[in-house]
Scaffold this active site. Sequence first.
Site, PDB file in Angstrom:
ATOM      1  N   LYS A   1       4.157 -14.139   5.704  1.00  9.89           N
ATOM      2  CA  LYS A   1       4.479 -15.187   4.740  1.00  9.89           C
ATOM      3  C   LYS A   1       6.001 -15.114   4.519  1.00  9.89           C
ATOM      4  O   LYS A   1       6.491 -14.876   3.402  1.00  9.89           O
ATOM      5  CB  LYS A   1       3.691 -14.937   3.447  1.00  9.89           C
ATOM      6  CG  LYS A   1       3.689 -16.089   2.480  1.00  9.89           C
ATOM      7  CD  LYS A   1       2.766 -17.223   2.891  1.00  9.89           C
ATOM      8  CE  LYS A   1       2.894 -18.389   1.931  1.00  9.89           C
ATOM      9  NZ  LYS A   1       2.177 -19.585   2.377  1.00  9.89           N
TER      10      LYS A   1
ATOM     11  N   TYR B   1       0.820  -1.221   0.000  1.00 11.35           N
ATOM     12  CA  TYR B   1       0.000   0.000   0.000  1.00 11.35           C
ATOM     13  C   TYR B   1       0.850   1.266   0.000  1.00 11.35           C
ATOM     14  O   TYR B   1       0.312   2.364   0.110  1.00 11.35           O
ATOM     15  CB  TYR B   1      -0.914   0.029   1.228  1.00 11.35           C
ATOM     16  CG  TYR B   1      -2.134  -0.845   1.094  1.00 11.35           C
ATOM     17  CD1 TYR B   1      -2.039  -2.130   0.571  1.00 11.35           C
ATOM     18  CD2 TYR B   1      -3.380  -0.393   1.497  1.00 11.35           C
ATOM     19  CE1 TYR B   1      -3.144  -2.935   0.459  1.00 11.35           C
ATOM     20  CE2 TYR B   1      -4.506  -1.199   1.388  1.00 11.35           C
ATOM     21  CZ  TYR B   1      -4.376  -2.468   0.872  1.00 11.35           C
ATOM     22  OH  TYR B   1      -5.485  -3.271   0.765  1.00 11.35           O
TER      23      TYR B   1
ATOM     24  N   ASP C   1      -1.708 -17.753   5.432  1.00 18.74           N
ATOM     25  CA  ASP C   1      -2.701 -18.663   4.851  1.00 18.74           C
ATOM     26  C   ASP C   1      -3.247 -19.607   5.916  1.00 18.74           C
ATOM     27  O   ASP C   1      -4.444 -19.882   6.000  1.00 18.74           O
ATOM     28  CB  ASP C   1      -2.119 -19.435   3.650  1.00 18.74           C
ATOM     29  CG  ASP C   1      -0.691 -19.893   3.876  1.00 18.74           C
ATOM     30  OD1 ASP C   1      -0.082 -19.517   4.904  1.00 18.74           O
ATOM     31  OD2 ASP C   1      -0.169 -20.649   3.030  1.00 18.74           O
TER      32      ASP C   1
END
Length: 360
Positions: A191, A124, A224
């Site tokens: 991640k 972002y 995830d």
Amino acid sequence: MAHRVTLIPGDGIGPEVAAAARIVLDAADVGIEWIERPAGTAALDDYGELMPEETLDAIRESRVALKGPITTPVGTGFRSVNVALRQGLDLFGAVRPARALPGVPIRHPSVDLVVVRENTEDLYAGIEFERGSPEAAALREELRALGGYELREDAGITVKPISVSGTRRIVRFAFEYAQRNGRKKVTVGHKANVMRYSDGLFLRTAEEESRAYPDVAWEEIQIDHLTSRLARMPGDFDMLLLPNLYGDIISDLCAGLVGGLGLIPGANIGWEYAVFEPVHGSAPDIAGEGKANPIAMILSGAMLLRHIGELAAAENVEWAVDEVLARGRVRTPDLGGSSTTMQVAEEIAMQVTAWEPGPS
Ligand code: ATP
């Protein structure tokens, strides 16, 4: 008046939920002087921009704002107002509590989570290169020279910067929030096995900084895996600390867990300023119909009250929301009722006025 607060009604259902929140906060009677300023499409005609400098100045002056949703028109070349506001005032942390509310049927009634999202970095940050542009071509060349990376010629590129300094402050913020609010555990989502130098750095920095807070437990989990555990066992989590993009997605997931976007408040906080706003958007599909649920905006107002030190009033407003939801008589269509935005607000305001605080 004891407190000056900038009120930005915003777009779509924004003015409706802002008016609703205002009557509830006024009922709490802590002496708020509202400084109303436009932003979003409401500002475009008069100021030629979505976030006028005058509105930013009002926030700088009052230091706190209650803001309705603002939609950035797609395809007009305007940058997201919400992202610009967070970066312009350095509102580096977003706090989004998701708690099961009385009378709202949900699958996991034990949910009581707080999402803390880093607000200024990550994908972002706004560093983007359009497919086919000379800049994208130059960057492709550079990446080839630097590391032998081959990007396809037709690729658009968005850069994901995550810094130690940017991470450190959000980690400290999250752990201090945990200490102040009696939270026991912070779960860091990432991640890092794939994005070693951005998510990996976020994870390592969080691990290092967390050592300064031995009274708050911490754990890490791949993003995830986190989504699947949240869907099955959200009660396992207390606070979630996430980089910007994951924070955005997971906050909506948590909103879904507790009954929808109309219920989830939020705060964007920096060292100097704080802007409180619901997680939901401007909901153009129901704007102007009096159907919008004002509770997310009202609970954002309760967070604002707590921020400015009006703790009893904050508790009062939260209690009044719970009371009205528990009775189930007055509720908006998203919760299966037929009341209007204002009817819900007036009912909550009436409870606020009737409140008698117990001995503390
Ligand atoms: P944005 O891009 O600004 O996030 P959006 O349309 O993708 O806009 P929302 O505006 O949050 O997302 O709306 C998503 C759905 O949730 C819509 O169907 C909307 O009517 C509903 N919704 C959002 N906020 C409320 C609310 N306060 N009360 C009732 N329904 C709401």
